[in-house]
Motif scaffolding. Structure first.
Motif, PDB file in Angstrom:
ATOM      1  N   LEU A  59      -0.218 -89.428  31.912  1.00 63.11           N
ATOM      2  CA  LEU A  59      -0.006 -88.033  31.988  1.00 63.11           C
ATOM      3  C   LEU A  59      -1.039 -87.306  31.212  1.00 63.11           C
ATOM      4  O   LEU A  59      -0.876 -87.405  30.019  1.00 63.11           O
ATOM      5  CB  LEU A  59       1.573 -87.668  31.663  1.00 63.11           C
ATOM      6  N   LYS A  60      -1.981 -86.557  31.732  1.00 62.65           N
ATOM      7  CA  LYS A  60      -2.871 -85.931  31.206  1.00 62.65           C
ATOM      8  C   LYS A  60      -2.505 -84.360  30.872  1.00 62.65           C
ATOM      9  O   LYS A  60      -2.039 -83.748  31.604  1.00 62.65           O
ATOM     10  CB  LYS A  60      -4.253 -85.958  31.880  1.00 62.65           C
ATOM     11  N   ASP A  61      -3.263 -84.069  29.480  1.00 63.77           N
ATOM     12  CA  ASP A  61      -3.172 -82.741  29.313  1.00 63.77           C
ATOM     13  C   ASP A  61      -1.811 -82.064  29.206  1.00 63.77           C
ATOM     14  O   ASP A  61      -1.248 -80.940  29.735  1.00 63.77           O
ATOM     15  CB  ASP A  61      -4.009 -81.615  30.018  1.00 63.77           C
ATOM     16  N   LEU A  88      -2.297 -83.091  24.822  1.00 62.65           N
ATOM     17  CA  LEU A  88      -2.384 -84.509  24.457  1.00 62.65           C
ATOM     18  C   LEU A  88      -2.097 -85.159  25.869  1.00 62.65           C
ATOM     19  O   LEU A  88      -1.551 -84.494  26.707  1.00 62.65           O
ATOM     20  CB  LEU A  88      -1.529 -84.869  23.327  1.00 62.65           C
ATOM     21  N   ASP A  89      -2.695 -86.481  25.935  1.00 63.60           N
ATOM     22  CA  ASP A  89      -2.547 -87.328  27.044  1.00 63.60           C
ATOM     23  C   ASP A  89      -1.526 -88.233  26.530  1.00 63.60           C
ATOM     24  O   ASP A  89      -1.346 -88.642  25.581  1.00 63.60           O
ATOM     25  CB  ASP A  89      -3.854 -88.212  27.496  1.00 63.60           C
ATOM     26  N   LEU A  90      -0.343 -88.281  27.653  1.00 62.06           N
ATOM     27  CA  LEU A  90       0.713 -89.429  27.223  1.00 62.06           C
ATOM     28  C   LEU A  90       0.689 -90.413  28.183  1.00 62.06           C
ATOM     29  O   LEU A  90       0.043 -90.596  29.300  1.00 62.06           O
ATOM     30  CB  LEU A  90       1.869 -88.866  27.478  1.00 62.06           C
ATOM     31  N   THR A  91       1.230 -91.665  27.673  1.00 60.33           N
ATOM     32  CA  THR A  91       1.616 -92.917  28.561  1.00 60.33           C
ATOM     33  C   THR A  91       3.016 -92.938  28.758  1.00 60.33           C
ATOM     34  O   THR A  91       3.645 -93.105  27.696  1.00 60.33           O
ATOM     35  CB  THR A  91       0.735 -94.262  28.051  1.00 60.33           C
ATOM     36  N   ALA A  92       3.519 -92.935  30.032  1.00 60.34           N
ATOM     37  CA  ALA A  92       5.110 -93.089  30.317  1.00 60.34           C
ATOM     38  C   ALA A  92       5.307 -94.679  30.539  1.00 60.34           C
ATOM     39  O   ALA A  92       4.152 -95.058  31.471  1.00 60.34           O
ATOM     40  CB  ALA A  92       5.450 -92.028  31.301  1.00 60.34           C
ATOM     41  N   ASN A 150       7.420 -90.541  40.343  1.00 59.06           N
ATOM     42  CA  ASN A 150       7.019 -89.029  40.605  1.00 59.06           C
ATOM     43  C   ASN A 150       7.150 -88.155  39.407  1.00 59.06           C
ATOM     44  O   ASN A 150       7.365 -86.980  39.247  1.00 59.06           O
ATOM     45  CB  ASN A 150       8.170 -88.627  41.424  1.00 59.06           C
ATOM     46  N   LEU A 151       6.887 -88.662  38.222  1.00 64.63           N
ATOM     47  CA  LEU A 151       6.753 -88.235  36.878  1.00 64.63           C
ATOM     48  C   LEU A 151       5.498 -87.386  36.859  1.00 64.63           C
ATOM     49  O   LEU A 151       4.430 -87.684  36.917  1.00 64.63           O
ATOM     50  CB  LEU A 151       6.851 -89.018  35.737  1.00 64.63           C
ATOM     51  N   GLN A 152       5.762 -85.808  36.317  1.00 67.37           N
ATOM     52  CA  GLN A 152       4.810 -84.845  36.170  1.00 67.37           C
ATOM     53  C   GLN A 152       4.741 -84.361  34.597  1.00 67.37           C
ATOM     54  O   GLN A 152       5.639 -84.408  34.083  1.00 67.37           O
ATOM     55  CB  GLN A 152       4.922 -83.924  37.305  1.00 67.37           C
ATOM     56  N   PRO A 153       3.323 -83.998  34.423  1.00 74.15           N
ATOM     57  CA  PRO A 153       3.525 -83.236  32.815  1.00 74.15           C
ATOM     58  C   PRO A 153       4.525 -82.235  32.674  1.00 74.15           C
ATOM     59  O   PRO A 153       5.085 -82.274  31.702  1.00 74.15           O
ATOM     60  CB  PRO A 153       2.086 -82.681  32.815  1.00 74.15           C
ATOM     61  N   VAL A 165       9.295 -85.805  21.604  1.00 73.58           N
ATOM     62  CA  VAL A 165       8.927 -85.889  22.973  1.00 73.58           C
ATOM     63  C   VAL A 165      10.376 -85.787  23.827  1.00 73.58           C
ATOM     64  O   VAL A 165      11.522 -86.537  23.373  1.00 73.58           O
ATOM     65  CB  VAL A 165       8.248 -87.212  23.538  1.00 73.58           C
ATOM     66  N   ASN A 166      10.627 -84.953  24.655  1.00 66.01           N
ATOM     67  CA  ASN A 166      11.798 -84.932  25.377  1.00 66.01           C
ATOM     68  C   ASN A 166      11.606 -85.232  26.992  1.00 66.01           C
ATOM     69  O   ASN A 166      10.663 -84.652  27.281  1.00 66.01           O
ATOM     70  CB  ASN A 166      12.573 -83.406  25.284  1.00 66.01           C
ATOM     71  N   GLY A 167      12.162 -86.056  27.416  1.00 70.41           N
ATOM     72  CA  GLY A 167      11.885 -86.335  28.796  1.00 70.41           C
ATOM     73  C   GLY A 167      12.827 -86.860  29.594  1.00 70.41           C
ATOM     74  O   GLY A 167      14.053 -87.110  28.919  1.00 70.41           O
ATOM     75  N   PRO A 168      12.686 -87.586  30.758  1.00 70.48           N
ATOM     76  CA  PRO A 168      13.943 -88.186  31.564  1.00 70.48           C
ATOM     77  C   PRO A 168      14.389 -89.346  30.955  1.00 70.48           C
ATOM     78  O   PRO A 168      13.614 -90.212  30.053  1.00 70.48           O
ATOM     79  CB  PRO A 168      13.112 -88.728  32.808  1.00 70.48           C
ATOM     80  N   GLN A 169      15.647 -89.649  30.956  1.00 70.04           N
ATOM     81  CA  GLN A 169      16.007 -91.023  30.451  1.00 70.04           C
ATOM     82  C   GLN A 169      15.604 -92.138  31.127  1.00 70.04           C
ATOM     83  O   GLN A 169      15.009 -92.178  32.289  1.00 70.04           O
ATOM     84  CB  GLN A 169      17.664 -91.005  30.575  1.00 70.04           C
TER      85      GLN A 169
END
Length: 437
Positions: A326-328, A352-356, A365-368, A391-395
């Motif tokens: 996931l970029k920017d 920052l760029d992240l790696t999920a 279908n994960l988006q920034p 970081v907060n995001g999907p479980q």
């Protein structure tokens, strides 16, 4: 002398004389008062009289088929006779007053009250001696039991009684048809003062007519068992599962479901008001190599009474772990106010760029925009700081960050404005000096 003593008549005369002397000696000590002229030398029997109150009356009749009313429960009895006998009967009351109606049929009758087992020499008079009775055929009918609560407003705060359970719920009532027809209800009463949990007790039944008068009937059973469920204040909240350990390499959770997803917590209102979720059971991720189903107890929160249901079913599905870049992703700030400025120094872009990492279904279908990357600067003073990234995001999705913290500069807008004003004044001064004279 010997000849005299050998005579049987002489011995009898001497014995009689001794008997008289002994009698005179005893009675002269007990009753020294001299006899009146003409009074008999030998004592005479004395009589006495006493009135006994509240003597019970027994009724004799065909109680299997008839009901009798009008017989007094008690009467007053006057007894006369020898003093000793009267004194004894006053103490033991060993006689019986009764009404004999065994040969009478239905209707109104005048019945004479009688006495039996009366001591010899004793006469008895009864008051009242005659009573008017009504004899009716006996009737039996079933009625439901009703429960009345009192002191309901004195239950502990927030607690309420539910529909009571009566065992047995119907009782048999026996009496005359006229009285049975007057029955309005049969009630048991339960005191709810101070109650904060379900009540179980035995209660005596009372039969009332429509005017609230108590009716003289037989109730079978006369005592019933009553259970009153009591509900406390409650709140539905979600279950939060506690996870420990890490999944084996290359495996990710594709779904984690609890059934039910929320529980009802019962307890004092002040405890419920502060409750947002229930800390559920702990699951050990290190032991989950395949899809797993388990059942666990739901802990009762501190201060609460109970939870419902008490157990939760947990279904864990695992899948092969995959990655997605996931970029920017923008870094948000928490704890800033309008009087301060924040400048990102590393990274300067504030992104920052992240790696999920997760199952294909979790990250496909994960988006920034689904990610919240932030730093908390609420307690930081002016100056430069290294701040931890959160970081907060999907479980069921893990994150890999290129760096664990970012560098920021914080300054107050007041000092910034003064610096800007100073720079402007210096620039104006330089421009003035450069003008020709």
């Amino acid at each position: 002398m010997d000849k005299f003593l050998n005579n049987p008549w002489a011995v009898k005369v001497v014995a009689l004389l001794f008997a008289f002397l002994l009698y005179f000696a005893v009675h002269s000590a007990q009753a020294p008062t001299p006899k009146k002229p003409g009074e008999s030398f030998f004592p005479t029997a004395t009589t006495d009289e006493a009135t006994l109150t509240d003597i019970p009356v027994k009724s004799y009749y065909d109680d299997e088929n008839y009901v009798v009313t009008g017989v007094p429960q008690t009467v007053n009895v006057t007894i006369k006779g020898p003093t000793g006998t009267v004194k004894k009967v006053r103490q033991v009351k060993d006689f019986e007053i009764y009404a004999d109606m065994e040969n009478l049929k239905t209707g109104r009758h005048k019945v004479e009250l009688k006495a039996r087992n009366v001591a010899d020499g004793l006469s008895i008079s009864i008051n009242p001696s005659v009573t008017t009775v009504t004899i009716e055929e006996k009737t039996t009918k079933e009625f439901p039991v009703e429960v009345d609560f009192y002191n309901k407003n004195k239950m502990k705060d927030g607690y309420t009684p539910e529909q009571p359970i009566v065992n047995p719920k119907n009782v048999s009532v026996t009496g005359s048809k006229a009285v049975i027809d007057r029955i309005e209800n049969i009630k048991a009463t339960i005191n709810l003062e101070g109650v904060d949990q379900s009540v179980e007790k035995e209660a005596k039944l009372t039969v009332y007519d429509r005017d609230g008068n108590v009716l003289p009937v037989e109730v079978d059973p006369s005592v019933v068992k009553i259970t009153v469920p009591v509900t406390s204040p409650s709140k539905k909240v979600p279950i939060k599962l506690d996870r420990k350990g890490s999944l084996p390499d290359g495996i990710s959770i594709s779904s984690l479901d609890t059934s039910p997803g929320e529980v009802t917590v019962y307890g004092p209102q002040n405890v419920l008001d502060s409750l947002e979720f229930v800390d559920g059971p702990e699951i050990d991720l290190s032991k989950m190599k395949d899809d797993t189903e388990l059942e666990a107890d739901i802990p009762v929160p501190d201060g609460a009474k109970k939870v419902s249901p008490e157990k939760v079913k947990i279904k864990v599905k695992v899948d092969k772990e995959e990655e997605k870049k996931l970029k920017d992703v923008s870094i948000k700030t928490v704890g800033m106010n309008d009087s301060r400025n924040l400048e990102f120094l590393d990274p300067k872009t504030g992104k920052l760029d992240l790696t999920a990492k997760g199952s294909a279904a979790s990250i496909e279908n994960l988006q920034p925009s689904d990610i919240e990357l932030y730093v908390n600067v609420a307690d930081l003073s002016d100056g430069e700081h290294d701040v931890k990234l959160e970081v907060n995001g999907p479980q069921n999705v893990a994150w890999s960050l290129p760096q664990k913290s970012v560098k920021v500069r914080i300054s107050s807008k007041t000092s910034q404005n003064e610096n800007d004003k100073g720079q402007d004044e210096e620039q104006d001064h330089n421009e003035t000096d450069s003008q020709p004279s």
